[in-house]
Design a protein around this motif. Structure first.
Motif, PDB file in Angstrom:
ATOM      1  N   TRP A 265       0.943  -1.237   0.012  1.00  0.00           N
ATOM      2  CA  TRP A 265       0.157   0.092  -0.023  1.00  0.00           C
ATOM      3  C   TRP A 265       0.889   1.251   0.193  1.00  0.00           C
ATOM      4  N   ASN A 276      -8.451   4.523  -0.538  1.00  0.00           N
ATOM      5  CA  ASN A 276      -7.054   4.033  -0.146  1.00  0.00           C
ATOM      6  C   ASN A 276      -6.632   3.737  -1.374  1.00  0.00           C
ATOM      7  N   VAL A 308      -6.894   9.139   3.552  1.00  0.00           N
ATOM      8  CA  VAL A 308      -7.344   8.146   4.341  1.00  0.00           C
ATOM      9  C   VAL A 308      -8.154   8.697   5.583  1.00  0.00           C
TER      10      VAL A 308
HETATM   11  C1  LIG Z   1      -9.903   2.275   2.703  1.00  0.00           C
HETATM   12  O1  LIG Z   1     -10.778   3.392   3.534  1.00  0.00           O
HETATM   13  C2  LIG Z   1     -12.016   3.456   3.389  1.00  0.00           C
HETATM   14  C3  LIG Z   1     -12.401   4.686   4.232  1.00  0.00           C
HETATM   15  O2  LIG Z   1     -11.494   4.947   5.278  1.00  0.00           O
HETATM   16  C4  LIG Z   1     -12.676   1.964   3.874  1.00  0.00           C
HETATM   17  O3  LIG Z   1     -13.905   2.057   3.838  1.00  0.00           O
HETATM   18  C5  LIG Z   1     -12.164   0.953   3.168  1.00  0.00           C
HETATM   19  O4  LIG Z   1     -12.555  -0.440   3.548  1.00  0.00           O
HETATM   20  C6  LIG Z   1     -10.813   0.951   2.935  1.00  0.00           C
HETATM   21  N1  LIG Z   1     -10.010   0.005   1.798  1.00  0.00           N
HETATM   22  C7  LIG Z   1      -9.401  -1.075   2.144  1.00  0.00           C
HETATM   23  C8  LIG Z   1      -9.236  -1.951   1.185  1.00  0.00           C
HETATM   24  O5  LIG Z   1      -9.114  -1.155   3.270  1.00  0.00           O
END
Ligand SMILES: *[C@@H]1O[C@H](CO)[C@@H](O)[C@H](O)[C@H]1NC(C)=O
Ligand SMILES: *[C@@H]1O[C@H](CO)[C@@H](O)[C@H](O)[C@H]1NC(C)=O
Ligand SMILES: *[C@@H]1O[C@H](CO)[C@@H](O)[C@H](O)[C@H]1NC(C)=O
Ligand SMILES: *[C@@H]1O[C@H](CO)[C@@H](O)[C@H](O)[C@H]1NC(C)=O
Ligand SMILES: *[C@@H]1O[C@H](CO)[C@@H](O)[C@H](O)[C@H]1NC(C)=O
Ligand SMILES: *[C@@H]1O[C@H](CO)[C@@H](O)[C@H](O)[C@H]1NC(C)=O
Length: 413
Positions: A265, A276, A308
């Protein structure tokens, strides 16, 4: 992209210049006391001050700070008005998705009745300017934020304000030097390069083609530090001013992270980002399309990138908050205030690989000059003076004046 001038102002300035003779210009200039420009800044004294005023070449705007919704947070001293403040109010007069805003500027205590202060107001998405010669509250309307990205940016980081050198000639000179920085043309790129060469001593050596490194994502680890530098377009112009203000040779930073499944990431903050970003997903995607990781880093101006937390934090504070949590500062942790760090403070820390034989094979593959870090792409060789040289110490970077053009840094500041 919006780069707009207030046409009536331009006309006013030009007509004024034509109307006054040379000697009158001198007389007008004498009304100003350039050393009064020193802005009264709330938190740090580290913002640039025109400290080589004898040199007409250095008539550059001074960064006074960023206006946020906090009413008395940003106060400074101008060349003409000695007591100024600014804050931002969000509204939705335009009834559009993101609404707009009003920048309130109060200017007080003019040192003479003929003087005026001229300002540039910038977000990474627009630059505008205005001048004031009456003591009172003024407003600057942003009818509508250009995009969600601009809205988020302004919400988190505010609007940057630069004070132009007082005096008509100085002002025109400053404008002449600053406006081309924001144009997305070769002229704009050359202006950015010239500006950074002239005012920061950057060298801009061209690298051999291809300007893209064929990296292997397997060699990227959690904690690897990414810095980016743009020298073209609105973001490029904005970064150039930020670099000059802070003495950093890079404009943006992010950190690589692997999750428990080894997925890669990129964690970043403060850019125009909204979700993200899974670097490995993108890597798979770009590989399918036959391009490289480098191209990923070339896309930061899209609206659908990573953001984020929603917390107000600069890109570098975000990365260093993470390093702090990870224990990189060891027992010094409680005495380190990462919000005071600039990108330069970050890359000068002795946190990075110091044995070039341990860098990945692809690191400087295409270049005969072997940098102590890996450059992933770019036409010019990345320059990071002082890279990997400074041991952390308690309260570091909390009292560094570090002003352009010399950026001298007292030891232990
Ligand atoms: C990325 O961040 C969003 C909002 O904070 C969250 O809803 C989502 O699950 C995250 N994506 C991953 C793949 O972790
Ligand atoms: C500036 O003006 C404000 C409001 O009138 C006042 O509270 C503040 O003390 C002034 N600051 C200086 C340095 O004069
Ligand atoms: C502004 O008003 C419009 C129309 O009422 C609405 O759709 C939009 O969500 C509002 N935007 C904000 C930022 O409140
Ligand atoms: C990049 O490296 C991979 C594996 O090392 C190779 O298959 C590919 O052809 C290379 N691509 C370029 C553009 O050199
Ligand atoms: C390189 O870094 C390691 C680990 O921080 C350190 O032990 C070593 O002394 C450094 N070597 C040089 C040549 O600075
Ligand atoms: C650098 O790393 C290589 C490979 O790990 C090692 O053989 C060499 O001794 C290191 N050099 C220094 C100065 O630490």
């Amino acid at each position: 992209m919006i780069l707009f001038f207030k046409t009536h102002h331009i006309i006013l300035l030009l007509i004024t210049i034509h109307a006054i003779s040379h000697s009158k210009v001198q007389a007008l200039k004498a009304l100003f006391y350039p050393r009064d420009i020193l802005p009264l800044l709330p938190r740090q004294v580290s913002w640039p001050i025109l400290n080589t005023l004898n040199n007409a070449e250095d008539l550059l705007p001074a960064f006074v700070g960023t206006a946020t919704t906090v009413e008395n947070h940003l106060q400074w001293k101008g060349a003409c008005f000695y007591n100024n403040s600014a804050w931002l109010e969000f509204h939705n007069k335009s009834k559009t998705e993101f609404g707009g805003g009003t920048l309130h500027i109060k200017v007080r205590n003019a040192h003479s009745w003929t003087c005026m202060d001229l300002y540039l107001f910038a977000t990474p998405y627009r630059v505008t300017w205005d001048y004031y010669f009456l003591s009172r509250e003024h407003t600057l309307e942003f009818k509508e934020w250009h995009s969600k990205s601009e809205y988020e940016y302004v919400k988190n980081r505010g609007i940057s304000i630069f004070l132009l050198q007082a005096g008509m000639l100085g002002t025109l000179k400053s404008l002449w030097e600053v406006f081309p920085l924001f144009t997305n043309t070769n002229w704009g790129e050359n202006s950015n390069v010239a500006f950074l060469q002239k005012h920061m001593g950057a060298t801009f050596e061209e690298r051999p083609k291809p300007w893209v490194t064929n990296i292997s994502a397997d060699d990227i680890n959690s904690g690897d530090f990414l810095v980016l530098s743009k020298i073209r377009g609105l973001w490029g112009g904005f970064e150039t001013l930020e670099k000059w203000v802070t003495g950093s040779y890079a404009g943006h930073a992010a950190v690589c992270l692997r999750d428990s499944e080894g997925k890669l990431w990129v964690g970043e903050s403060g850019r125009d980002n909204e979700q993200n970003l899974s670097l490995s997903e993108i890597l798979v995607d770009v590989e399918k399309r036959g391009s490289s990781f480098g191209e990923l880093l070339a896309v930061p101006e899209q609206d659908n990138w990573v953001y984020v937390d929603g917390k107000s934090t600069s890109c570098i504070a975000f990365v260093f908050e993470m390093y702090k949590e990870a224990g990189l500062f060891g027992s010094l942790s409680s005495a380190i205030q990462v919000t005071e760090f600039t990108i330069k403070d970050a890359y000068t820390l002795k946190f990075f690989e110091n044995n070039s034989s341990r860098l990945p094979k692809w690191c400087n593959d295409v270049d005969r000059v072997k940098l102590p870090f890996c450059q992933i792409r770019g036409r010019y060789r990345m320059e990071l003076p002082g890279y990997n040289t400074m041991d952390p110490y308690p309260h570091m970077n909390e009292r560094c004046p570090s002003l352009p053009p010399k950026y001298s840094r007292p030891t232990g500041c």
